[in-house]
Design a protein around this motif. Structure first.
Motif, PDB file in Angstrom:
ATOM      1  N   ASP A  98       0.300  -6.712 -15.756  1.00  0.00           N
ATOM      2  CA  ASP A  98       0.482  -6.792 -14.297  1.00  0.00           C
ATOM      3  C   ASP A  98       0.947  -5.448 -13.744  1.00  0.00           C
ATOM      4  O   ASP A  98       1.772  -5.374 -12.838  1.00  0.00           O
ATOM      5  CB  ASP A  98       1.477  -7.901 -13.944  1.00  0.00           C
ATOM      6  N   LYS A  99       0.397  -4.370 -14.324  1.00  0.00           N
ATOM      7  CA  LYS A  99       0.945  -3.035 -14.094  1.00  0.00           C
ATOM      8  C   LYS A  99       0.802  -2.565 -12.657  1.00  0.00           C
ATOM      9  O   LYS A  99       1.707  -1.881 -12.132  1.00  0.00           O
ATOM     10  CB  LYS A  99       0.314  -2.032 -15.047  1.00  0.00           C
ATOM     11  N   ASN A 100      -0.316  -2.883 -11.993  1.00  0.00           N
ATOM     12  CA  ASN A 100      -0.473  -2.438 -10.606  1.00  0.00           C
ATOM     13  C   ASN A 100       0.542  -3.099  -9.688  1.00  0.00           C
ATOM     14  O   ASN A 100       1.133  -2.448  -8.817  1.00  0.00           O
ATOM     15  CB  ASN A 100      -1.888  -2.741 -10.116  1.00  0.00           C
ATOM     16  N   ALA A 101       0.736  -4.402  -9.871  1.00  0.00           N
ATOM     17  CA  ALA A 101       1.689  -5.131  -9.045  1.00  0.00           C
ATOM     18  C   ALA A 101       3.107  -4.623  -9.281  1.00  0.00           C
ATOM     19  O   ALA A 101       3.889  -4.449  -8.339  1.00  0.00           O
ATOM     20  CB  ALA A 101       1.606  -6.627  -9.335  1.00  0.00           C
ATOM     21  N   TYR A 102       3.434  -4.393 -10.550  1.00  0.00           N
ATOM     22  CA  TYR A 102       4.787  -3.922 -10.872  1.00  0.00           C
ATOM     23  C   TYR A 102       5.005  -2.512 -10.316  1.00  0.00           C
ATOM     24  O   TYR A 102       6.063  -2.215  -9.742  1.00  0.00           O
ATOM     25  CB  TYR A 102       4.998  -3.937 -12.383  1.00  0.00           C
ATOM     26  N   ALA A 103       3.987  -1.653 -10.446  1.00  0.00           N
ATOM     27  CA  ALA A 103       4.114  -0.287  -9.948  1.00  0.00           C
ATOM     28  C   ALA A 103       4.264  -0.261  -8.433  1.00  0.00           C
ATOM     29  O   ALA A 103       5.034   0.553  -7.886  1.00  0.00           O
ATOM     30  CB  ALA A 103       2.898   0.530 -10.370  1.00  0.00           C
ATOM     31  N   PHE A 104       3.555  -1.156  -7.741  1.00  0.00           N
ATOM     32  CA  PHE A 104       3.685  -1.183  -6.289  1.00  0.00           C
ATOM     33  C   PHE A 104       5.088  -1.627  -5.884  1.00  0.00           C
ATOM     34  O   PHE A 104       5.687  -1.059  -4.961  1.00  0.00           O
ATOM     35  CB  PHE A 104       2.629  -2.096  -5.668  1.00  0.00           C
ATOM     36  N   MET A 105       5.630  -2.639  -6.572  1.00  0.00           N
ATOM     37  CA  MET A 105       6.997  -3.069  -6.285  1.00  0.00           C
ATOM     38  C   MET A 105       7.978  -1.917  -6.510  1.00  0.00           C
ATOM     39  O   MET A 105       8.861  -1.666  -5.672  1.00  0.00           O
ATOM     40  CB  MET A 105       7.371  -4.256  -7.159  1.00  0.00           C
ATOM     41  N   GLN A 106       7.856  -1.219  -7.641  1.00  0.00           N
ATOM     42  CA  GLN A 106       8.739  -0.082  -7.911  1.00  0.00           C
ATOM     43  C   GLN A 106       8.641   0.966  -6.807  1.00  0.00           C
ATOM     44  O   GLN A 106       9.658   1.529  -6.376  1.00  0.00           O
ATOM     45  CB  GLN A 106       8.367   0.550  -9.249  1.00  0.00           C
ATOM     46  N   ARG A 107       7.448   1.223  -6.347  1.00  0.00           N
ATOM     47  CA  ARG A 107       7.240   2.206  -5.278  1.00  0.00           C
ATOM     48  C   ARG A 107       8.000   1.806  -4.013  1.00  0.00           C
ATOM     49  O   ARG A 107       8.650   2.638  -3.366  1.00  0.00           O
ATOM     50  CB  ARG A 107       5.737   2.318  -4.989  1.00  0.00           C
ATOM     51  N   CYS A 108       7.945   0.516  -3.682  1.00  0.00           N
ATOM     52  CA  CYS A 108       8.603   0.036  -2.462  1.00  0.00           C
ATOM     53  C   CYS A 108      10.119  -0.005  -2.610  1.00  0.00           C
ATOM     54  O   CYS A 108      10.849   0.130  -1.622  1.00  0.00           O
ATOM     55  CB  CYS A 108       8.070  -1.350  -2.102  1.00  0.00           C
ATOM     56  N   VAL A 109      10.600  -0.172  -3.828  1.00  0.00           N
ATOM     57  CA  VAL A 109      12.037  -0.166  -4.095  1.00  0.00           C
ATOM     58  C   VAL A 109      12.573   1.261  -4.125  1.00  0.00           C
ATOM     59  O   VAL A 109      13.601   1.579  -3.501  1.00  0.00           O
ATOM     60  CB  VAL A 109      12.344  -0.889  -5.421  1.00  0.00           C
TER      61      VAL A 109
END
Length: 457
Positions: A98-109
């Motif tokens: 689920d790397k894209n979803a996780y990376a997007f969350m990290q970006r927003c955090v």
């Protein structure tokens, strides 16, 4: 009409605004696109959302999966051992999934305004279910999680939670159940989901509360049960929670969804009077809404008017302390005539090569900018012909109003010349913002959303 803030009955402060990353964020592979979307959603210059709902996907078994649309599946971090039976405890985690979803969350955090992360699940992992599918039981209105797997489900969910926390993700709430009253499963399935009877909801939450205590996760609270409607079984879920001391100790917010009540003011006012106002120690969140069924095209003012009306009534009439859209983005839903009926804040092609901002995005912006976190609704909504007024006071004690005008133009008299910030969204304008205007009245244009912030009141 004359704007009157008198006889205020302030609600509790607004904690924030958010959206779900469910299903779409896994499809954002381009860093350029991801950054553009972050700026639109989780940046002060965009919506400035601060609540991020991340879906803990239930995964799927290719040989036993009935959900055809890839956008309605979610890759799981958990990999069961090959041939695993329900009672087997084998398996391992792979957090590169689920790397894209996780990376997007990290970006927003890390680079954005996402300060509160809620981990939620539409279904337990498919290997824990009776059907071997994350889309519900083979018999609808039947719980797909065997009683024998309740504790395994909690451990699986909390193992993921602990990994997120160790990785610096600000997980504040966990939500193990989503819309438990709906049928989920049976002969026709289209997405992840799991039905639970009210006592099953209570038992799952009790076990999660117990596990949180055992693991010493003091900073993580329960969130839910994300009832799919304001009425129905919602008050029964709350009654069962209140009867369980351990659940109440670990409950951070009682969350519900405002589907199937887009035009219903009274059900919201009844909920506030009979439930929210009588339970001052419980936080009530509106954690999910979209136009359902979606009959408004994404670029129509009608979609913005409906969204703004629902948001305002949820905050002012129901007393919600936060408000979240269902999905920040959804698939483009083309129909005859070339119109797009996507129900997201953003509409996108499957690969995100193309995306567009929906009109309802700007409806939400009227609230994130004019009733930001720390604001309080001052009273229930006010109806004036075809116009609904929603009154707020922000953290700096400035009075604000958002007017949702679904008819002809109306003039709002301010009771003397005031210094104001004003924003308009109508058929041709998208949150047109005017700062420091001196005005004694403001015209709410035909079929528009108009917000006014008054200084010096």
């Amino acid at each position: 009409m004359i704007l009157d803030f008198g006889n205020a009955e302030p609600r509790r402060s607004i904690k924030g605004y958010g959206a779900s990353a469910c299903w779409w964020s896994q499809n954002v592979g381009s860093e350029k696109t991801a950054e553009e979307l972050r700026r639109l959603l989780y940046d002060e210059k965009g919506l400035g959302l601060d609540i991020y709902r991340y879906n803990i996907g239930g995964g799927w078994d290719e040989s036993n999966c009935r959900v055809k649309n890839p956008w309605r599946r979610c890759e799981s971090f958990y990999i069961p051992n090959e041939g695993e039976e329900a009672e087997d405890t084998g398996g391992q985690f792979d957090f590169t999934r689920d790397k894209n979803a996780y990376a997007f969350m990290q970006r927003c955090v890390e680079n954005g305004t996402a300060r509160t992360v809620i981990l939620f699940a539409n279904s337990p992992h498919y290997s824990l279910t009776s059907s071997g599918q994350a889309s519900g039981s083979l018999i609808h209105h039947t719980c797909n999680l065997p009683l024998s797997n309740y504790e395994r489900y909690a451990d699986y969910f909390l193992d993921i939670t602990e990994h997120f926390l160790q990785d610096g993700i600000p997980v504040r709430f966990i939500s193990p159940i989503n819309e438990p009253q709906w049928r989920w499963g049976g002969s026709g399935v289209w997405q992840e989901g799991c039905h639970y009877e009210p006592q099953e909801v209570r038992r799952v939450f009790h076990i999660f509360a117990k596990k949180l205590e055992e693991r010493g996760l003091d900073g993580v609270l329960l969130y839910g049960p994300e009832s799919g409607e304001i009425g129905g079984l919602t008050r029964e879920y709350l009654r069962l929670f209140k009867a369980d001391r351990l659940i109440m100790k670990r409950l951070g917010a009682f969350a519900l969804h405002s589907y199937h009540a887009d035009n219903d003011t009274e059900i919201r006012r009844s909920f506030y009077k009979k439930t929210a106002a009588k339970n001052p120690n419980i936080r009530f969140d509106m954690s999910e809404w979209c136009e359902l069924p979606c009959r408004s095209s994404t670029n129509s003012i009608e979609s913005a008017l409906i969204a703004a009306r629902v948001i305002g009534r949820d905050l002012c009439d129901l007393g919600a302390e936060s408000w979240s859209a269902w999905v920040a983005a959804n698939q483009t839903a083309a129909a005859d005539g070339g119109n797009d009926y996507s129900d997201g804040l953003i509409s996108a092609s499957d690969d995100f090569e193309r995306y567009s901002v929906c009109k309802r995005y700007y409806a939400l912006m009227h609230f994130t900018k004019f009733a930001p976190p720390g604001s309080r609704a001052l009273k229930g909504s006010i109806k004036s012909g075809d116009m609904s007024l929603f009154l707020f006071e922000d953290a700096d004690k400035r009075r604000c109003v958002t007017a949702v005008n679904e008819g002809a133009a109306q003039v709002i008299e301010l009771g003397g010349t005031k210094k104001c910030d004003i924003a308009f969204t109508d058929e041709s304008r998208n949150f047109e913002y005017r700062r420091g205007v001196e005005a004694s009245s403001v015209e709410a244009p035909e079929r528009s959303v108009t917000s006014i912030r008054i200084y010096g009141e």
